[in-house]
Design a protein around this motif. Structure first.
Motif, PDB file in Angstrom:
ATOM      1  N   SER A  43       0.826  -1.202   0.000  1.00 35.18           N
ATOM      2  CA  SER A  43       0.000   0.000   0.000  1.00 35.18           C
ATOM      3  C   SER A  43       0.866   1.260   0.000  1.00 35.18           C
ATOM      4  CB  SER A  43      -0.926  -0.012   1.214  1.00 35.18           C
ATOM      5  OG  SER A  43      -1.658   1.179   1.281  1.00 35.18           O
ATOM      6  N   HIS A  44       1.926   1.243   0.793  1.00 39.47           N
ATOM      7  CA  HIS A  44       2.787   2.425   0.894  1.00 39.47           C
ATOM      8  C   HIS A  44       3.659   2.618  -0.350  1.00 39.47           C
ATOM      9  CE1 HIS A  44       5.233   5.581   2.529  1.00 39.47           C
ATOM     10  NE2 HIS A  44       6.313   4.864   2.310  1.00 39.47           N
ATOM     11  N   VAL A  45       4.384   1.587  -0.755  1.00 45.25           N
ATOM     12  CA  VAL A  45       5.344   1.756  -1.854  1.00 45.25           C
ATOM     13  C   VAL A  45       4.667   1.888  -3.218  1.00 45.25           C
ATOM     14  CG1 VAL A  45       7.204   0.608  -0.577  1.00 45.25           C
ATOM     15  CG2 VAL A  45       5.845  -0.712  -2.230  1.00 45.25           C
ATOM     16  N   SER A  46       3.375   1.618  -3.292  1.00 44.70           N
ATOM     17  CA  SER A  46       2.637   1.771  -4.554  1.00 44.70           C
ATOM     18  C   SER A  46       2.250   3.219  -4.833  1.00 44.70           C
ATOM     19  CB  SER A  46       1.375   0.916  -4.537  1.00 44.70           C
ATOM     20  OG  SER A  46       1.714  -0.445  -4.488  1.00 44.70           O
ATOM     21  N   LYS A  47       2.425   4.096  -3.843  1.00 41.14           N
ATOM     22  CA  LYS A  47       2.090   5.506  -4.052  1.00 41.14           C
ATOM     23  C   LYS A  47       3.072   6.112  -5.058  1.00 41.14           C
ATOM     24  CE  LYS A  47       0.344   5.908   0.633  1.00 41.14           C
ATOM     25  NZ  LYS A  47       0.628   6.420   1.986  1.00 41.14           N
ATOM     26  N   PRO A  48       2.578   6.932  -5.971  1.00 40.66           N
ATOM     27  CA  PRO A  48       3.457   7.465  -7.021  1.00 40.66           C
ATOM     28  C   PRO A  48       4.594   8.349  -6.497  1.00 40.66           C
ATOM     29  CG  PRO A  48       1.291   8.491  -7.129  1.00 40.66           C
ATOM     30  CD  PRO A  48       1.194   7.379  -6.130  1.00 40.66           C
TER      31      PRO A  48
END
Length: 159
Positions: A43-48
């Motif tokens: 969820s965190h590392v998928s943020k652009p």
């Protein structure tokens, strides 16, 4: 040694590096809750705006770091971690931060790189200062762990 993009292949390894709640907060701040899970990481590392990396020495994964885009020209170093206790104090953290700093300045064209670090994390602060980061502000009373106030230092690097 070099930086490689962090991917799902490294999730379980990262989880294994975070042994307890205090370490989780020291490393991850309020972004993650303990125990760390693959779902939280994804969820965190998928943020652009999040650019996560691992530090590799041949095939050995040494550490983890993020570059968080604050604006077009400002990036923040976040969640800096040398995985193994036995590898800490050997210069790997300095190499990890130097490589991320170079990536931010050269590849991402950052004009400023910032970070926030808990004031009692003296080894990390020493590492950052040795690379040219300067303390720009101190925040008190807004972060705490188990009822203990943890002061936060803000630091910046401008070439």
């Amino acid at each position: 040694m070099y930086l490689a993009r962090f991917s799902e292949d490294y999730y379980e390894k990262l989880i294994s590096w975070v042994p307890n709640e205090a370490f989780n907060y020291l490393w991850g701040g309020p972004v993650y809750t303990f125990p760390l899970t693959s779902e939280q990481i994804h969820s965190h590392v998928s943020k652009p705006e999040v650019n996560p990396f691992v530090l590799l020495d041949n095939d050995k994964v040494i550490g983890y770091i993020e570059l968080h885009r604050e604006s077009v020209s400002v990036y923040r170093l976040c969640r800096v971690l040398i995985a193994s206790e036995s590898d800490r104090g050997k210069g790997y953290g300095k190499r990890l931060v130097a490589l991320a700093l170079d990536y931010a300045l050269v590849t991402l064209k950052a004009t400023t790189v910032t970070l926030a670090v808990f004031e009692h994390n003296e080894r990390a602060i020493s590492c950052y200062k040795s690379l040219g980061f300067k303390v720009t502000a101190k925040e008190t009373g807004l972060r705490s762990f188990n009822g203990e106030s943890w002061n936060l230092l803000y630091m910046a690097f401008k070439p």
